[in-house]
Design a protein around this motif. Structure first.
Motif, short mmCIF file in Angstrom:
data_model
loop_
_atom_site.label_atom_id
_atom_site.label_comp_id
_atom_site.label_asym_id
_atom_site.label_seq_id
_atom_site.Cartn_x
_atom_site.Cartn_y
_atom_site.Cartn_z
N UNK A 187 0.95 -1.12 0.00
CA UNK A 187 -0.03 0.01 0.00
C UNK A 187 0.87 1.27 0.21
N UNK A 188 0.41 2.10 -0.94
CA UNK A 188 1.16 3.47 -1.03
C UNK A 188 0.45 4.62 -1.04
N UNK A 189 0.61 5.75 -0.44
CA UNK A 189 -0.41 7.07 -0.49
C UNK A 189 -0.30 7.55 -1.97
N UNK A 190 -1.54 7.56 -2.42
CA UNK A 190 -1.82 8.18 -3.87
C UNK A 190 -2.05 9.50 -3.85
N UNK A 191 -3.24 9.79 -2.87
CA UNK A 191 -3.58 11.33 -2.73
C UNK A 191 -3.65 11.57 -1.39
N UNK A 192 -3.47 12.66 -0.96
CA UNK A 192 -3.63 13.11 0.54
C UNK A 192 -4.11 14.46 0.45
#
Length: 302
Positions: A187-192
């Motif tokens: 899991x990686x952050x795509x949008x914050x």
């Protein structure tokens, strides 16, 4: 129109039996947690003192050695050992229940969802994070003793696992993301944004974690039924179980109908949201009657 299939008698009985062991295991783990840390004797300036240690290595003295402190020490040691032994025995029973769940095809929850829920459980997030969106349907179906049918005429709408989590605080949002990574390191952050985090794993599974002050109403002490979190154990196809704390079905129904009315969706996507909303509404009426009144009254978070 069939919205769900009832579990057969053997599967339903097995779920009830497994749920009893699961809840006993949860209670036993809470009992073990109450004995976190330890106690030891330490000599200082010619006297022995009872020292209490915490899980974060903090220490405090409970007083010089005496009949009273010796009793405290014995009660702690005995109580901790008894609690650990009970939890160990219940976990062995839980392993048996997992095998029975699988043999009788009790559940259909995706394995990744169970791993995420279990990771959140280890971080004690059930009072801070709730499941929203379509994954909440697994909780409603489990408690009702049914398995939801596939929507008819759904067209070519893709249906990958899409998990929505509502966090009651900024710190809970961060802990929920840590749980995602513990369940699947891809899991990686795509949008914050300030109140929203979206992550995707290597298989394309998307998880949205949203923080909103109004969500705190769902994790506060029980209030109006329409604002109470929905909590039960769900079961995977392999038989493993995890607790899911979800938004109330009344909230899901409102949200799904809202999504169905969006102008930017295709007719097939709108029909899918509407079908799920009607299915949940019917499930509440038939199998979760204590939520029926909340469908008509009471404030709801947005």
């Amino acid at each position: 129109m069939a919205y769900w299939i009832d579990l057969d008698e053997l599967a339903l009985r097995q779920y009830i039996d497994a749920m009893a062991v699961f809840e006993a295991c949860e209670a036993a783990r809470s009992r073990v947690d109450a004995f976190s840390g330890g106690m030891l004797w330490r000599t200082s300036k010619g006297h022995e003192y009872l020292i209490q240690t915490s899980s974060d290595n903090r220490q405090r003295s409970l007083g010089r050695r005496s009949a009273a402190t010796e009793s405290m020490y014995e009660q702690f040691v005995t109580g901790k050992r008894t609690a650990q032994d009970r939890l160990r025995a219940l976990r062995q029973q839980m392993a048996i229940q997992y095998r029975m769940n699988r043999a009788l095809r009790v559940g259909d929850v995706p394995a990744l969802l169970e791993r995420i829920l279990s990771a959140m459980d280890r971080r004690r997030l059930h009072d801070q994070v709730v499941v929203a969106g379509d994954c909440a349907l697994f909780a409603y179906a489990a408690q009702a003793g049914v398995r939801l049918c596939a929507p008819p005429n759904a067209g070519n709408v893709p249906a990958p696992l899409s998990l929505h989590l509502w966090a009651a605080s900024e710190s809970a949002k961060d802990l929920a993301f840590n749980a995602l990574r513990a369940a699947d390191k891809s899991f990686i952050v795509r949008q914050v944004t300030r109140d929203r985090l979206e992550a995707t794993n290597a298989q394309g599974v998307t998880v949205e974690i949203r923080h909103d002050t109004q969500i705190a109403a769902l994790v506060a002490p029980p209030g109006p039924l329409g604002l109470r979190k929905f909590s039960t154990a769900v079961v995977t196809a392999t038989g493993r179980m995890a607790r899911m704390t979800a938004i109330p079905p009344t909230q899901y129904i409102m949200d799904a109908f809202h999504q169905a009315a969006r102008m930017d969706l295709t007719p097939a996507q709108s029909a899918l949201y509407a079908w799920r909303a009607r299915a949940t509404q019917r499930l509440v009426e038939c199998s979760l009657p204590h939520w029926g009144e909340a469908m008509e009254t009471g404030p709801r978070p947005t």
